[in-house]
Write a protein that holds these residues in place. Structure first.
Motif, PDB file in Angstrom:
ATOM      1  N   ILE A  31     -32.799 -29.831 -29.415  1.00  9.57           N
ATOM      2  CA  ILE A  31     -32.470 -28.550 -28.774  1.00  9.57           C
ATOM      3  C   ILE A  31     -31.708 -27.650 -29.740  1.00  9.57           C
ATOM      4  N   THR A  32     -30.774 -28.248 -30.503  1.00 13.52           N
ATOM      5  CA  THR A  32     -29.990 -27.464 -31.458  1.00 13.52           C
ATOM      6  C   THR A  32     -30.886 -26.867 -32.538  1.00 13.52           C
ATOM      7  N   MET A  33     -31.798 -27.660 -33.098  1.00 17.39           N
ATOM      8  CA  MET A  33     -32.690 -27.169 -34.152  1.00 17.39           C
ATOM      9  C   MET A  33     -33.635 -26.091 -33.625  1.00 17.39           C
ATOM     10  N   ALA A  34     -34.138 -26.283 -32.394  1.00 18.32           N
ATOM     11  CA  ALA A  34     -35.031 -25.281 -31.796  1.00 18.32           C
ATOM     12  C   ALA A  34     -34.287 -23.960 -31.570  1.00 18.32           C
ATOM     13  N   SER A  35     -33.017 -24.046 -31.167  1.00 14.03           N
ATOM     14  CA  SER A  35     -32.210 -22.844 -30.932  1.00 14.03           C
ATOM     15  C   SER A  35     -31.945 -22.107 -32.245  1.00 14.03           C
ATOM     16  N   VAL A  36     -31.649 -22.867 -33.301  1.00 16.68           N
ATOM     17  CA  VAL A  36     -31.424 -22.261 -34.619  1.00 16.68           C
ATOM     18  C   VAL A  36     -32.695 -21.544 -35.084  1.00 16.68           C
ATOM     19  N   PHE A  37     -33.831 -22.181 -34.884  1.00 17.08           N
ATOM     20  CA  PHE A  37     -35.114 -21.578 -35.258  1.00 17.08           C
ATOM     21  C   PHE A  37     -35.329 -20.268 -34.492  1.00 17.08           C
ATOM     22  N   TRP A  38     -35.072 -20.271 -33.180  1.00 13.02           N
ATOM     23  CA  TRP A  38     -35.239 -19.083 -32.328  1.00 13.02           C
ATOM     24  C   TRP A  38     -34.317 -17.954 -32.814  1.00 13.02           C
ATOM     25  N   TYR A  39     -33.086 -18.314 -33.141  1.00  8.15           N
ATOM     26  CA  TYR A  39     -32.125 -17.285 -33.577  1.00  8.15           C
ATOM     27  C   TYR A  39     -32.587 -16.628 -34.868  1.00  8.15           C
ATOM     28  N   TYR A  40     -32.967 -17.416 -35.871  1.00  4.69           N
ATOM     29  CA  TYR A  40     -33.298 -16.851 -37.179  1.00  4.69           C
ATOM     30  C   TYR A  40     -34.626 -16.106 -37.182  1.00  4.69           C
ATOM     31  N   TYR A  41     -35.561 -16.527 -36.330  1.00  4.59           N
ATOM     32  CA  TYR A  41     -36.874 -15.886 -36.372  1.00  4.59           C
ATOM     33  C   TYR A  41     -37.096 -14.859 -35.260  1.00  4.59           C
ATOM     34  N   TYR A  42     -36.187 -14.804 -34.277  1.00  7.70           N
ATOM     35  CA  TYR A  42     -36.336 -13.787 -33.223  1.00  7.70           C
ATOM     36  C   TYR A  42     -35.116 -12.883 -33.094  1.00  7.70           C
ATOM     37  N   ALA A  43     -33.927 -13.466 -32.973  1.00  7.52           N
ATOM     38  CA  ALA A  43     -32.759 -12.697 -32.537  1.00  7.52           C
ATOM     39  C   ALA A  43     -31.916 -12.120 -33.664  1.00  7.52           C
ATOM     40  N   ARG A  44     -31.954 -12.717 -34.832  1.00  8.95           N
ATOM     41  CA  ARG A  44     -30.983 -12.373 -35.883  1.00  8.95           C
ATOM     42  C   ARG A  44     -30.981 -10.891 -36.222  1.00  8.95           C
ATOM     43  N   GLU A  45     -32.150 -10.296 -36.364  1.00  7.02           N
ATOM     44  CA  GLU A  45     -32.228  -8.893 -36.761  1.00  7.02           C
ATOM     45  C   GLU A  45     -31.851  -7.942 -35.628  1.00  7.02           C
ATOM     46  N   LYS A  46     -31.834  -8.438 -34.405  1.00  9.93           N
ATOM     47  CA  LYS A  46     -31.547  -7.590 -33.252  1.00  9.93           C
ATOM     48  C   LYS A  46     -30.062  -7.554 -32.905  1.00  9.93           C
ATOM     49  N   VAL A  47     -29.270  -8.460 -33.507  1.00 13.17           N
ATOM     50  CA  VAL A  47     -27.865  -8.616 -33.128  1.00 13.17           C
ATOM     51  C   VAL A  47     -26.967  -8.305 -34.318  1.00 13.17           C
ATOM     52  N   VAL A  48     -25.917  -7.488 -34.088  1.00  8.58           N
ATOM     53  CA  VAL A  48     -25.012  -7.127 -35.184  1.00  8.58           C
ATOM     54  C   VAL A  48     -23.594  -7.656 -34.984  1.00  8.58           C
ATOM     55  N   ARG A  49     -23.310  -8.261 -33.836  1.00  4.84           N
ATOM     56  CA  ARG A  49     -21.928  -8.673 -33.553  1.00  4.84           C
ATOM     57  C   ARG A  49     -21.612 -10.033 -34.183  1.00  4.84           C
ATOM     58  N   GLU A  50     -20.321 -10.329 -34.218  1.00  6.04           N
ATOM     59  CA  GLU A  50     -19.826 -11.646 -34.609  1.00  6.04           C
ATOM     60  C   GLU A  50     -18.778 -12.083 -33.604  1.00  6.04           C
ATOM     61  N   GLY A  51     -18.413 -13.358 -33.656  1.00  5.43           N
ATOM     62  CA  GLY A  51     -17.497 -13.905 -32.666  1.00  5.43           C
ATOM     63  C   GLY A  51     -16.036 -13.750 -33.035  1.00  5.43           C
ATOM     64  N   ALA A  52     -15.176 -14.163 -32.108  1.00  3.27           N
ATOM     65  CA  ALA A  52     -13.725 -14.038 -32.287  1.00  3.27           C
ATOM     66  C   ALA A  52     -13.205 -14.915 -33.413  1.00  3.27           C
ATOM     67  N   ILE A  53     -13.994 -15.895 -33.838  1.00  6.19           N
ATOM     68  CA  ILE A  53     -13.533 -16.800 -34.899  1.00  6.19           C
ATOM     69  C   ILE A  53     -13.234 -16.011 -36.181  1.00  6.19           C
ATOM     70  N   PHE A  54     -13.937 -14.878 -36.368  1.00  2.28           N
ATOM     71  CA  PHE A  54     -13.695 -14.067 -37.565  1.00  2.28           C
ATOM     72  C   PHE A  54     -12.402 -13.262 -37.453  1.00  2.28           C
ATOM     73  N   HIS A  55     -11.823 -13.189 -36.272  1.00  7.75           N
ATOM     74  CA  HIS A  55     -10.523 -12.553 -36.100  1.00  7.75           C
ATOM     75  C   HIS A  55      -9.390 -13.554 -36.365  1.00  7.75           C
ATOM     76  N   TRP A  56      -9.745 -14.819 -36.451  1.00  6.36           N
ATOM     77  CA  TRP A  56      -8.744 -15.875 -36.653  1.00  6.36           C
ATOM     78  C   TRP A  56      -8.464 -16.059 -38.135  1.00  6.36           C
ATOM     79  N   PHE A  57      -9.528 -16.265 -38.896  1.00 11.56           N
ATOM     80  CA  PHE A  57      -9.346 -16.602 -40.311  1.00 11.56           C
ATOM     81  C   PHE A  57      -9.303 -15.345 -41.162  1.00 11.56           C
ATOM     82  N   ALA A  58      -8.193 -15.141 -41.828  1.00 12.50           N
ATOM     83  CA  ALA A  58      -8.017 -13.947 -42.654  1.00 12.50           C
ATOM     84  C   ALA A  58      -9.094 -13.850 -43.737  1.00 12.50           C
ATOM     85  N   LEU A  59      -9.521 -14.997 -44.277  1.00 16.58           N
ATOM     86  CA  LEU A  59     -10.516 -14.989 -45.344  1.00 16.58           C
ATOM     87  C   LEU A  59     -11.868 -14.473 -44.860  1.00 16.58           C
ATOM     88  N   LEU A  60     -12.080 -14.523 -43.546  1.00 17.05           N
ATOM     89  CA  LEU A  60     -13.338 -14.043 -42.977  1.00 17.05           C
ATOM     90  C   LEU A  60     -13.175 -12.643 -42.396  1.00 17.05           C
TER      91      LEU A  60
END
Length: 700
Positions: free
Chosen positions: A417-446
């Motif tokens: 299920i995890t591999m299928a979801s990764v495949f779906w994200y990279y080949y369908y959703a990636r170009e349509k989405v510009v946001r990132e998660g809150a984890i990037f607000h945590w780490f200063a390096l990111l």
């Protein structure tokens, strides 16, 4: 144009019914006997241990759901905390896990029906699926109404089963000294833990309610309370109910029993004719499986809806029909459930689905840590998980441990299920989405990957949730100072003057307030409100919120920065709000309420047209919790003239907030004596305000 917003129709009992209804099926009516193979008579203790194991996930989900009550549950939480890739994995994985469990539960209806009637199992399951689809299309409230019926019937029958069982065991001579408890642990503590993992599936329904959080009224109270009540009731029923089964059914037979509740009922309900007791338990089992199937279809259909709204799924699935339900998402989910019913064997489905849910619980526990560490102020949960972060760390460890105990097939399913979801994200959703998660607000390096719109989105959710009980918004409006400026004035001069007023009243640093007010507002870039500006500050030494409203018909030129572009706008209405330093989230809630008011149609003209402070404050307070009363001689309210406020028998929870007298407005006290033509502004709970309105027939 169809909206992608769901109706808030579900109350506390609906939360309890959805959560509880999703748990009472295989856990009580199918698994107890099979689970006893691993630990023997101590199986009823394993249910209690399993209930404790789900506590970290429950607390973590309750916290995030009260901060971000949005459809999609685990998907939405993971997407906004760990980013859209993990959100896609969580969304698709949880969706298919729920669909598997829903299909399994609905097959159980047919299986139990076939025990007593000559009916084809899958035909009954298909018919039941179509009925549940119909209820889901009508609306969440109708679906929950069916759920309520199932739950009440189930709890009554299970209550009778437990009461009759315990009475028969302890207060009659029908059950001789039972040898069914020897040996108590057939495989030691390890066997007990393995069994707890095996029956863990019985509690997974507890978290389904998160996927319908957007449709819950007062989510900050109803979600955690409904989930906790559900867990307590379910744990007690499992513990006592399985204990009764262990006593009444011989161990070797119990280990092979597929309908243990019905078998145990044959030795109970002696006060009913024939096999009526067994038939009642079969009916309860069918209601339990129906309840799980119905709740499963409701909650799982919100995943493609939420993912469609976020462009991780085709956007058509975010459409909402006239009845306020995501009809395309419901049709898709129904189709998958029917496909599984018609093509798949029931064996092992629930166990495989549970492994992925444990993986999701692991990520959700981590998400709470991410949200807390991100320091996004508009992440404002109404319920906070106790014992943070140790509760979340324990939850991650428990999930890992139980996944290992579930075996390699369950782990393999999770990886697929995890591999299928990764495949779906990279080949369908990636170009349509510009946001990132809150984890990037945590780490200063990111930090360079921080997605600023995330804070704006959380702010809009905060605005939608509204004020929390105890937030002093009304009192702040009542006490607010209102200034009218009819001359040319520079923006910085205005800020200096307002800061000096606050500093003098509250004995705080003027320079600090000036600096805070002149700092670009974190919320203004999210606002498209011409001629209005909200500025705010926090400082030590301030012990209560205070508001200063400045009105200028001519407008005051203020620097504005939006999207990196600087300009100057003429502002006609300024709101200056100061709060205690420790109340940052309360300040945001109050600001969000102000934004809600400012976004009313013709707000600027309405405010500037009012010539009295009372009218302005009433406009800002306007809702079902207030009304005004003019004391006119000869009217019903004339009986109040000459009385002191403390002498007037107002309903509980109602107070006279403002009095306008001779074109001046002031906040009264108990000894204030009312006079002819006073205009009183009363606020309180809607029921009491309505009662006063009917008594005095407001005239103004």
């Amino acid at each position: 144009m169809e909206k992608s917003k769901l109706k808030k129709e579900l109350g506390l009992f609906d939360v309890f019914a959805i959560s509880t209804g999703a748990m009472f099926s295989s856990g009580f009516f199918l698994l107890p006997g099979l689970a006893s193979q691993y630990t023997g008579p101590s199986v009823f203790l394993a249910y209690l241990v399993s209930g404790l194991f789900i506590l970290p996930a429950m607390f973590s989900i309750a916290e995030i759901a009260t901060a971000l009550p949005r459809a999609g549950g685990a998907y939405y939480f993971l997407d906004r905390s760990l980013g859209p890739l993990v959100g896609t994995i969580g969304g698709l994985g949880t969706y298919f896990s729920l669909v598997f469990k829903t299909a399994f539960a609905i097959i159980g209806i047919g299986a139990y029906a076939a025990l007593f009637w000559d009916v084809p199992v899958k035909s009954v399951a298909v018919a039941a699926t179509m009925v549940f689809m119909g209820f889901n299309l009508i609306g969440a409230k109708k679906t929950s109404g069916l759920q309520t019926f199932f739950i009440i019937f189930l709890l009554v029958v299970m209550g009778l089963f437990i009461f009759d069982g315990l009475y028969t065991i302890f207060f009659t001579e029908e059950i001789e000294d039972s040898h069914n408890f020897t040996p108590f642990f057939t495989n030691g503590v390890e066997g007990l833990i393995v069994t707890a993992g095996f029956v863990f599936v019985s509690y997974l329904g507890l978290t389904k309610v998160a996927s319908v959080a957007e449709e819950i009224k007062n989510p900050e109270k109803n979600i955690p309370l409904g989930m906790l009540l559900s867990l307590v009731v379910t744990s007690i029923v499992y513990f006592l109910g399985v204990f009764v089964m262990v006593v009444l059914i011989e161990p070797s037979a119990f280990a092979q029993e597929l309908a243990p509740a019905a078998t145990a009922a044959k030795r109970l309900f002696k006060w009913l004719p024939g096999q009526t007791g067994a038939y009642i338990m079969v009916g309860a089992a069918m209601a339990a499986f129906a309840s799980t199937g119905n709740a499963g279809l409701l909650s799982s259909s919100r995943y493609p809806f939420a993912m469609g709204r976020d462009k991780l799924f085709p956007p058509q699935f975010a459409k909402v029909g006239k009845s306020g339900t995501p009809y395309l998402a419901i049709f898709l989910t129904t189709g998958f459930v029917l496909l599984l019913i018609l093509t798949l064997s029931e064996e092992g489905i629930a166990k495989i689905a549970s492994a992925f849910q444990l993986f999701i619980f692991m990520l959700i526990n981590f998400s709470v840590i991410v949200f807390r560490k991100s320091n996004i102020e508009s992440y404002d949960p109404g319920f906070k998980s106790p014992f943070y972060p140790w509760m979340q760390i324990a939850g991650i460890f428990i999930s890992l441990m139980l996944i290992v105990y579930m075996g390699w097939m369950a782990i393999l399913f999770t990886l697929i299920i995890t591999m299928a979801s990764v495949f779906w994200y990279y080949y369908y959703a990636r170009e349509k989405v510009v946001r990132e998660g809150a984890i990037f607000h945590w780490f200063a390096l990111l930090g360079k990957y921080q997605y600023s719109e995330l804070e704006h989105e959380f702010m809009s959710i905060l605005k939608e949730k509204g004020l929390r009980e105890g937030d002093p918004f009304d009192e702040t409006i009542i006490r607010a100072r209102i200034s009218r400026i009819n001359k040319d004035l520079g923006f910085e001069t205005l800020v200096e003057n307002i800061s000096e007023t606050f500093a003098t009243e509250m004995h705080v640093s003027k320079e600090l307030l000036v600096k805070e007010f002149l700092t670009t507002s974190a919320i203004e870039p999210a606002l498209i409100i011409p001629e209005v500006s909200i500025l705010y500050a926090r400082s030590e030494g301030i012990d209560h919120p205070s508001l200063h409203i400045v009105l200028s018909n001519r407008g005051i030129k203020k620097p504005i920065e939006k999207g990196g572009i600087s300009s100057e706008d003429y502002i006609r209405i300024f709101f200056f709000l100061v709060n205690p330093l420790s109340e940052s989230r309360q300040q945001l809630r109050m600001l969000s309420r102000l934004i809600d008011i400012i976004e009313r149609e013709d707000f600027v003209e309405e405010i500037l047209d009012h010539k009295s402070d009372r009218k302005i404050k009433e406009y800002l307070l306007h809702n079902e919790r207030y009304f005004t009363l003019r004391l006119i001689p000869g009217s019903k309210q004339a009986e109040l003239i000459g009385s002191k406020l403390k002498e007037i028998p107002l309903p509980s929870g109602v107070l006279v907030a403002l009095i306008e007298r001779d074109n001046e407005t002031f906040a009264p006290h108990g000894d204030t004596q009312l006079k002819e033509h006073d205009v009183l502004t009363l606020i309180g709970d809607p029921k009491s305000v309505s009662q006063l309105y009917e008594t005095y027939l407001m005239t103004d």
